[in-house]
Each structure stands twice: as structure tokens, then as C-alpha cells.
Write a protein that holds these residues in place. Structure first.
Motif, PDB file in Angstrom:
ATOM      1  N   SER A   1       0.236 -25.374 -24.417  1.00 20.74           N
ATOM      2  CA  SER A   1       1.225 -24.455 -23.845  1.00 20.74           C
ATOM      3  C   SER A   1       2.294 -24.103 -24.871  1.00 20.74           C
ATOM      4  O   SER A   1       2.807 -24.966 -25.577  1.00 20.74           O
TER       5      SER A   1
ATOM      6  N   LEU B   1       5.966 -20.500 -17.643  1.00 19.60           N
ATOM      7  CA  LEU B   1       5.736 -19.337 -16.788  1.00 19.60           C
ATOM      8  C   LEU B   1       7.070 -18.660 -16.519  1.00 19.60           C
ATOM      9  O   LEU B   1       8.105 -19.304 -16.420  1.00 19.60           O
TER      10      LEU B   1
ATOM     11  N   LYS C   1       9.127 -14.783 -17.529  1.00 18.00           N
ATOM     12  CA  LYS C   1       9.058 -13.483 -18.193  1.00 18.00           C
ATOM     13  C   LYS C   1       8.036 -13.577 -19.326  1.00 18.00           C
ATOM     14  O   LYS C   1       8.225 -14.308 -20.287  1.00 18.00           O
ATOM     15  N   MET C   2       6.960 -12.810 -19.225  1.00 17.75           N
ATOM     16  CA  MET C   2       5.855 -12.949 -20.168  1.00 17.75           C
ATOM     17  C   MET C   2       5.836 -11.864 -21.253  1.00 17.75           C
ATOM     18  O   MET C   2       5.166 -12.018 -22.256  1.00 17.75           O
ATOM     19  N   GLU C   3       6.552 -10.761 -21.078  1.00 19.70           N
ATOM     20  CA  GLU C   3       6.605  -9.716 -22.098  1.00 19.70           C
ATOM     21  C   GLU C   3       7.423 -10.201 -23.276  1.00 19.70           C
ATOM     22  O   GLU C   3       8.383 -10.931 -23.116  1.00 19.70           O
ATOM     23  N   ARG C   4       7.050  -9.758 -24.476  1.00 18.31           N
ATOM     24  CA  ARG C   4       7.776 -10.128 -25.683  1.00 18.31           C
ATOM     25  C   ARG C   4       7.973  -8.901 -26.560  1.00 18.31           C
ATOM     26  O   ARG C   4       7.091  -8.038 -26.660  1.00 18.31           O
TER      27      ARG C   4
ATOM     28  N   ARG D   1       2.402  -9.565 -24.789  1.00 14.70           N
ATOM     29  CA  ARG D   1       2.583 -10.227 -23.493  1.00 14.70           C
ATOM     30  C   ARG D   1       1.797 -11.536 -23.487  1.00 14.70           C
ATOM     31  O   ARG D   1       0.684 -11.602 -23.982  1.00 14.70           O
ATOM     32  N   TRP D   2       2.427 -12.568 -22.924  1.00 15.88           N
ATOM     33  CA  TRP D   2       1.716 -13.823 -22.674  1.00 15.88           C
ATOM     34  C   TRP D   2       0.921 -13.643 -21.391  1.00 15.88           C
ATOM     35  O   TRP D   2       1.471 -13.251 -20.360  1.00 15.88           O
TER      36      TRP D   2
ATOM     37  N   ASN E   1      -0.865 -16.183 -20.029  1.00 17.51           N
ATOM     38  CA  ASN E   1      -0.559 -17.441 -19.364  1.00 17.51           C
ATOM     39  C   ASN E   1       0.227 -18.265 -20.385  1.00 17.51           C
ATOM     40  O   ASN E   1       0.702 -17.721 -21.367  1.00 17.51           O
ATOM     41  N   THR E   2       0.341 -19.561 -20.193  1.00 15.24           N
ATOM     42  CA  THR E   2       1.174 -20.359 -21.101  1.00 15.24           C
ATOM     43  C   THR E   2       0.545 -20.572 -22.474  1.00 15.24           C
ATOM     44  O   THR E   2       1.232 -20.953 -23.410  1.00 15.24           O
TER      45      THR E   2
END
Length: 184
Positions: free
Chosen positions: A51, A55, A57-60, A78-79, A81-82
Motif C-alpha cells: 500500500s 483510501l 482522494k485518489m486523483e493526483r 489516479r490511484w 486502489n491503495t
């Protein structure tokens, strides 16, 4: 009782799985796509060995991702998942044909336990032109056929003239030919 405590403490010193995971480097275990002849693509994914993000906010922002892709692709990061980071190729962007893409992952991606990646490079190549169909269209004269060659993708006249070869199986003769666009 004292012997039991000594044995328990020594066992903890020998094997502590939590300590082992903290010292292990953060690694990318798989990048997709990989290899040659990638025809089309909407996403490049990076799978990590553990990981990296919680979990949420997944956007970067691209500025926060130390990954460079050459030739440059327009990505939204974007992530998924972890453990999986994705470069989602933006709508309307396409891969260049017959091109090798080089991906450089620089240090800077940090796992939840503080471990970071080391620099590593990956690559994949898009589909190269290939003759799909070759047939005699007509004859210019008895010893000169006019061939119709269809390719798996558009190619330039210059590329066809410079890279196409017509050879006889039992001869070392290279035949010269003119390239022109089929009017049909």
C-alpha cells in the motif's frame, strides 16, 4: 517462567514481520502495458508491492507524480486502489504509431510506512507497420507486375520507398519498384 520469557523475547527478536516490511524497499512489481505491438491504449498502470496511499482522494496532480513518459503523453493520474497508480490517457490523445515509449520512475513515491521507490526504467512499443495483404493488381508488361500492398496502418510514401523490399527466395537480387497511392 523465566525461561519461557527469554524464549519468547528471543523469538520476537529473530522474526518480527512488521520490522521486515519497514526495511523493504517500495517496488513496482508490474507496469502495464509491457512488450511490443501495443495497438491502442487508454491507461498505463503501476502495481506496487504494498500500500502506498490510504483510501480517500485518489486523483493526483502530475506535478506530484515523479514519473516521466517519453514521448510525452497527456495523462490524468489516479490511484485505482491503495497499490495501483494509473496514468489515464486523456480523451482524444493517441499513441504514436511505431514508437517506443520510455517510462522513468524517479525516487519520490512514498509508501504509508515511509519506504520510497528507487529510479527504474520501463518501456513498451506500439505496433509497427506490417503488410497485411499483397496481391497482383495488374500487369504493366509480362515481366512487370503492379502489386497492391495493404498495411495494418497508414504509412507515408517515403517510408514505403525506403523500407519495402521485394526479394526472390532463391536469389540475392533486390528488386526496385515505384510506390504510388492506389486510386481505388
Amino acid at each position: 517462567m523465566l525461561i519461557h520469557k527469554i524464549i519468547t523475547i528471543s523469538c520476537l527478536l529473530i522474526y518480527n514481520p512488521f520490522a521486515a516490511s519497514q526495511t523493504k524497499m517500495l517496488e513496482i512489481v508490474r507496469v502495464t502495458p509491457e512488450g511490443n505491438d501495443i495497438a491502442s491504449l487508454k491507461q498505463i498502470t503501476f502495481l506496487f508491492n504494498r500500500s502506498v496511499v490510504p483510501l480517500g482522494k485518489m486523483e493526483r496532480s502530475p506535478a506530484k507524480i515523479p514519473i516521466k513518459i517519453q514521448p510525452k503523453l497527456s495523462c490524468s493520474w489516479r490511484w485505482l486502489n491503495t497499490k495501483i497508480l494509473a496514468c489515464n490517457i486523456k480523451e482524444g490523445a493517441v499513441l504514436q504509431r511505431a514508437t517506443t515509449y520510455n517510462i522513468t520512475v524517479s525516487p519520490g513515491i512514498k509508501a504509508e510506512d515511509g519506504a520510497t521507490t528507487k529510479e527504474k526504467e520501463y518501456q513498451f512499443s506500439t505496433t509497427r507497420p506490417m503488410a497485411k495483404n499483397v496481391r497482383i493488381r495488374t500487369w504493366q508488361n509480362p515481366g512487370k507486375p503492379i502489386l497492391l500492398v495493404r498495411f495494418n496502418q497508414p504509412i507515408s510514401r517515403n517510408s514505403a520507398e525506403n523500407f519495402l523490399q521485394l526479394t526472390q527466395a532463391d536469389s540475392s537480387i533486390d528488386y526496385k519498384f515505384k510506390v504510388f497511392r492506389d486510386p481505388n
